[in-house]
Design a protein around this motif. Structure first.
Motif, mmCIF file in Angstrom:
data_model
loop_
_atom_site.group_PDB
_atom_site.id
_atom_site.type_symbol
_atom_site.label_atom_id
_atom_site.label_comp_id
_atom_site.label_asym_id
_atom_site.label_seq_id
_atom_site.Cartn_x
_atom_site.Cartn_y
_atom_site.Cartn_z
ATOM 1 N N THR A 113 -5.852 -5.684 -6.071
ATOM 2 C CA THR A 113 -6.941 -4.764 -6.371
ATOM 3 C C THR A 113 -7.523 -4.208 -5.083
ATOM 4 O OG1 THR A 113 -7.477 -6.016 -8.360
ATOM 5 C CG2 THR A 113 -9.155 -4.491 -7.531
ATOM 6 N N LEU A 114 -7.341 -2.925 -4.899
ATOM 7 C CA LEU A 114 -7.827 -2.292 -3.679
ATOM 8 C C LEU A 114 -9.345 -2.330 -3.591
ATOM 9 C CD1 LEU A 114 -6.549 -0.814 -1.261
ATOM 10 C CD2 LEU A 114 -6.932 1.327 -2.494
ATOM 11 N N TYR A 159 0.064 8.975 9.176
ATOM 12 C CA TYR A 159 -1.201 8.374 8.774
ATOM 13 C C TYR A 159 -0.948 7.170 7.867
ATOM 14 C CZ TYR A 159 -3.833 12.279 10.695
ATOM 15 O OH TYR A 159 -4.398 13.192 11.550
ATOM 16 N N TYR A 160 -1.604 6.064 8.205
ATOM 17 C CA TYR A 160 -1.447 4.820 7.465
ATOM 18 C C TYR A 160 -2.784 4.374 6.904
ATOM 19 C CZ TYR A 160 2.739 4.222 10.432
ATOM 20 O OH TYR A 160 3.920 4.382 11.086
ATOM 21 N N CYS A 161 -2.740 3.744 5.743
ATOM 22 C CA CYS A 161 -3.927 3.036 5.284
ATOM 23 C C CYS A 161 -3.657 1.537 5.395
ATOM 24 C CB CYS A 161 -4.303 3.420 3.856
ATOM 25 S SG CYS A 161 -3.105 3.023 2.579
ATOM 26 N N ILE A 162 -4.719 0.810 5.602
ATOM 27 C CA ILE A 162 -4.646 -0.639 5.736
ATOM 28 C C ILE A 162 -5.785 -1.277 4.962
ATOM 29 C CG2 ILE A 162 -3.526 -0.571 8.000
ATOM 30 C CD1 ILE A 162 -7.213 -1.466 7.799
ATOM 31 N N CYS A 210 -4.587 6.636 -0.798
ATOM 32 C CA CYS A 210 -4.048 5.301 -0.547
ATOM 33 C C CYS A 210 -4.266 4.477 -1.806
ATOM 34 C CB CYS A 210 -4.762 4.666 0.635
ATOM 35 S SG CYS A 210 -4.355 2.930 0.914
ATOM 36 N N SER A 211 -3.184 3.974 -2.350
ATOM 37 C CA SER A 211 -3.284 3.127 -3.526
ATOM 38 C C SER A 211 -2.574 1.816 -3.263
ATOM 39 C CB SER A 211 -2.685 3.832 -4.745
ATOM 40 O OG SER A 211 -1.325 4.140 -4.523
ATOM 41 N N LEU A 242 0.845 -1.180 0.000
ATOM 42 C CA LEU A 242 0.000 0.000 0.000
ATOM 43 C C LEU A 242 0.885 1.236 0.000
ATOM 44 C CD1 LEU A 242 -2.599 -1.112 2.675
ATOM 45 C CD2 LEU A 242 -2.971 -0.975 0.212
ATOM 46 N N VAL A 243 0.421 2.270 -0.652
ATOM 47 C CA VAL A 243 1.193 3.497 -0.732
ATOM 48 C C VAL A 243 0.300 4.669 -0.388
ATOM 49 C CG1 VAL A 243 2.569 5.013 -2.193
ATOM 50 C CG2 VAL A 243 2.668 2.526 -2.532
#
Length: 119
Positions: free
Chosen positions: A28-29, A92-95, A22-23, A4-5
């Motif tokens: 596939t997100l 900040y993080y995406c998960i 977040c990509s 994840l970016v």
């Protein structure tokens, strides 16, 4: 490689706005629930918001209600942050998660996007 970016962080004055993105790479997100966490120095990681693959939103942090919104399209998930406060300063993080409310997260975390709110 599956990863994840996060992007879009930066320095902003109190009351300002930022939009984080977040990509995903390697998967596939759009098939996953995606959540945003944040961690300020010396504090525990905090879950903020989650959006399911169908667009159902769960808010976990009362402190962001009315100021932060989460949205998604087929390629990315976004965190729109308005009326930013000094206390929003954090990494900040995406998960991604196994369930629609981000209660069980996968092992895929990004490197994080630094948000600094300061005058």
């Amino acid at each position: 490689q599956l990863q994840l970016v996060e992007s879009g962080g930066g320095l902003v004055q109190p009351g300002g706005s930022l939009r984080l993105s977040c990509s995903a790479s390697g998967f596939t997100l759009g098939d996953s629930a995606v959540g945003w966490f944040r961690q300020a120095p010396g504090e525990e990681r905090e879950k903020i918001l989650c959006i399911s693959s169908s667009g159902q939103i769960t808010t976990y942090a009362d402190s962001v209600k009315g100021r932060f919104t989460i949205s998604r399209d087929k390629d990315a998930v976004y965190l729109q942050m308005n009326s930013l406060k000094v206390e929003d300063t954090a990494l900040y993080y995406c998960i991604t998660a196994y369930d629609s409310k981000c209660r069980v997260v996968t092992r895929y975390w990004g490197q994080g996007a630094q948000v600094t709110v300061s005058s």
